[in-house]
Design a protein around this motif. Structure first.
Motif, PDB file in Angstrom:
ATOM      1  N   ASN A 267       0.823  -1.220   0.000  1.00 33.70           N
ATOM      2  CA  ASN A 267       0.000   0.000   0.000  1.00 33.70           C
ATOM      3  C   ASN A 267       0.851   1.261   0.000  1.00 33.70           C
ATOM      4  OD1 ASN A 267      -2.435  -1.335  -0.080  1.00 33.70           O
ATOM      5  ND2 ASN A 267      -2.634  -1.449   2.157  1.00 33.70           N
ATOM      6  N   GLY A 270       2.308   1.731  -3.347  1.00 36.83           N
ATOM      7  CA  GLY A 270       1.317   2.300  -4.269  1.00 36.83           C
ATOM      8  C   GLY A 270       1.127   3.789  -4.049  1.00 36.83           C
ATOM      9  N   GLU A 273       4.115   5.538  -5.622  1.00 35.81           N
ATOM     10  CA  GLU A 273       4.049   5.566  -7.084  1.00 35.81           C
ATOM     11  C   GLU A 273       3.004   6.567  -7.568  1.00 35.81           C
ATOM     12  OE1 GLU A 273       3.341   1.614  -8.347  1.00 35.81           O
ATOM     13  OE2 GLU A 273       5.376   0.894  -7.890  1.00 35.81           O
ATOM     14  N   ASN A 274       1.853   6.599  -6.890  1.00 39.26           N
ATOM     15  CA  ASN A 274       0.830   7.587  -7.278  1.00 39.26           C
ATOM     16  C   ASN A 274       1.331   9.008  -7.074  1.00 39.26           C
ATOM     17  OD1 ASN A 274      -1.138   5.795  -8.103  1.00 39.26           O
ATOM     18  ND2 ASN A 274      -1.960   5.523  -6.043  1.00 39.26           N
ATOM     19  N   GLU A 277       3.759   9.777  -9.882  1.00 37.79           N
ATOM     20  CA  GLU A 277       3.058   9.984 -11.147  1.00 37.79           C
ATOM     21  C   GLU A 277       2.353  11.343 -11.155  1.00 37.79           C
ATOM     22  OE1 GLU A 277      -0.311   7.792 -13.962  1.00 37.79           O
ATOM     23  OE2 GLU A 277       0.333   6.897 -12.070  1.00 37.79           O
ATOM     24  N   GLU A 326      -5.997  -0.642 -11.501  1.00 40.17           N
ATOM     25  CA  GLU A 326      -5.241  -1.286 -10.427  1.00 40.17           C
ATOM     26  C   GLU A 326      -5.008  -0.324  -9.270  1.00 40.17           C
ATOM     27  OE1 GLU A 326      -4.445  -4.334  -9.889  1.00 40.17           O
ATOM     28  OE2 GLU A 326      -5.332  -5.023 -11.771  1.00 40.17           O
ATOM     29  N   ASN A 327      -4.683   0.908  -9.570  1.00 36.84           N
ATOM     30  CA  ASN A 327      -4.500   1.909  -8.511  1.00 36.84           C
ATOM     31  C   ASN A 327      -5.803   2.141  -7.754  1.00 36.84           C
ATOM     32  OD1 ASN A 327      -1.800   2.309  -9.080  1.00 36.84           O
ATOM     33  ND2 ASN A 327      -2.181   4.018 -10.479  1.00 36.84           N
ATOM     34  N   THR A 328      -6.921   2.147  -8.490  1.00 34.34           N
ATOM     35  CA  THR A 328      -8.212   2.347  -7.826  1.00 34.34           C
ATOM     36  C   THR A 328      -8.546   1.163  -6.936  1.00 34.34           C
ATOM     37  OG1 THR A 328      -8.909   3.588  -9.788  1.00 34.34           O
ATOM     38  CG2 THR A 328     -10.618   2.940  -8.238  1.00 34.34           C
TER      39      THR A 328
END
Length: 459
Positions: A267, A270, A273-274, A277, A326-328
């Motif tokens: 988590n 993620g 990474e978000n 981005e 996938e992120n959602t």
């Protein structure tokens, strides 16, 4: 004469001949034309000057006809033709000044030739080669000419009129007359000066208006650039700073816990990474804001074919839809994806708009429908793309948000920009539905492509 002298003399003759021919060519281009150049109506008086000049033309016709008949003794037919040409030249000068000048000059020469034979008789002591009304007519023609043409052309016309007057009055002459050559040339020269001055003033006023307009546009453009730079600076100082902090904290957090669970590590990774981005796309947005021409189309993708999008604009496509889903899901939302029809190569604007609509719709589900599940359906047509995002009824109340509520408006604007449609509203089961159609080209047939196949499944 020596050979060198003859060669020099021949060279000088060639130079003089070349200059004369060049001057004659310029003269022909300036004066041998039927080009229309109508006199525009004035700002306040509109067509009043045209009416005044037409009235003056009628007065010249009546006055000069009476003068040539009664005072000079010229036959009615010839007198009427000469005066009609002089009066008609004034009216013609309102629309075609150069042909009007030729007509007025020809009328003066013809009248002088006809009257010359009568100077020994009834025309003795009359004005020659110009009649008083003829001088007024020629002056008005010159005034209208100088108002519309360049000063060089007006001076050339004045020089030819002066030459014709000199040939008649100075070289040919007459036995008994009152010479009006000098007066006519002087009056016409004054008309040229006045008309050229007024023309220069009008052009200067037009240039001032154009310059003022350009200055206002430049000021507005500079203000817009300054505002965009301020927004970019604030985005960089505030949003980029916080996103960088989030990325660093997500990277450091696993090291602050002894034996962190694998799920926690995933988590946090993620989240990192978000954040990275988001920083990347934010930098691209800042590049657009700081660009002087952010709306200039990018034409570098292929020869003759442009993308039609602004350079440096973030352009995620449907190829990144799986990563978005996938992120959602990692954020806790159950998402199913269905695609119908074969995926085609779409214009970048359609790909970008479809991606952003799905992204915004899923973000709205996360914010406003806790505990709901969502489905994303893409239907690929030959000439368009259907995008549908539906979520089920939320299982609990949504927490208050600080958003401005512009998400749906932005989606509608994206669809409208492409000539498409977007529908958003409650679903029958208590959920919410967002459906958009994004056209790619003018359709030749309605409905889905019959040749497409169907692919159903989860991303």
């Amino acid at each position: 004469m020596s050979r060198v002298g003859r060669v020099t003399e021949t060279g000088i003759q060639h130079v003089v001949k070349g200059r004369v021919l060049r001057w004659l060519r310029v003269l022909r281009e300036d004066l041998w034309t039927l080009r229309a150049d109508p006199l525009p109506p004035t700002v306040w008086l509109r067509w009043l000057p045209h009416g005044v000049l037409c009235l003056a033309s009628f007065g010249i016709l009546v006055t000069d006809l009476d003068y040539l008949q009664d005072r000079v003794g010229l036959a009615f037919g010839w007198a009427f033709l000469v005066t009609l040409a002089e009066a008609g030249a004034v009216v013609l000068a309102l629309w075609r000044p150069i042909p009007a000048w030729w007509l007025s000059t020809a009328a003066m020469v013809a009248g002088a030739v006809l009257v010359h034979g009568l100077l020994d008789g009834p025309a003795g002591g009359a004005t020659w080669p110009w009649t008083p009304a003829g001088i007024i007519a020629h002056m008005l023609v010159f005034l209208l000419l100088a108002l519309r043409v360049r000063l060089r052309v007006a001076v050339e016309a004045l020089a030819l009129s002066t030459s014709a007057t000199y040939v008649l009055a100075g070289l040919w002459g007459g036995p008994d007359h009152q010479s009006t050559g000098v007066v006519a040339v002087a009056v016409c020269a004054v008309a040229v000066v006045v008309g050229s001055a007024q023309r220069g003033r009008r052009e200067a006023r037009q240039e001032l208006v154009e310059q003022t307009t350009l200055t206002a546009e430049e000021r507005a453009r500079r203000t817009l650039l300054e505002e965009r730079s301020r927004i970019a600076r604030e985005l960089h100082d505030v949003v980029a700073h916080h996103m960088s902090v989030i990325s660093i904290q997500a990277q450091v957090a696993p090291h602050l816990v002894e034996n962190p669970p694998q799920e926690l590590k995933e988590n946090l990774e993620g989240i990192r990474e978000n954040a990275l981005e988001a920083l990347t796309e934010l930098r691209r947005v800042l590049g657009v804001l700081r660009s002087e021409h952010p709306d200039a189309p990018d034409l570098t993708d292929s020869p003759g074919i442009g993308t039609g999008t602004a350079p440096h604009t973030p352009q995620p496509t449907l190829d990144r839809l799986d990563a978005l889903v996938e992120n959602t899901r990692a954020a806790g939302l159950t998402v199913q994806v269905q695609e119908h029809g074969a995926r085609r190569t779409r214009p970048p604007g359609v790909e970008l708009s479809a991606y952003r609509i799905v992204q915004e719709a899923l973000s709205n589900v996360l914010r406003h429908a806790p505990g709901a599940s969502a489905s994303v359906t893409l239907v690929h047509h030959r000439h368009g793309l259907d995008v549908r995002v539906v979520n089920s009824r939320p299982t609990r109340g949504a927490p208050p948000t600080q958003g401005a509520g512009h998400g749906l408006l932005g989606m509608r604007e994206r669809a409208a920009m492409l000539g498409g449609t977007l529908r958003a509203g409650p679903a029958p089961d208590g959920g919410f539905e967002v459906a958009a159609y994004l056209p790619t080209s003018p359709p030749t047939a309605t409905g889905p492509d019959p040749a497409t196949d169907t692919k159903d499944g989860s991303a």
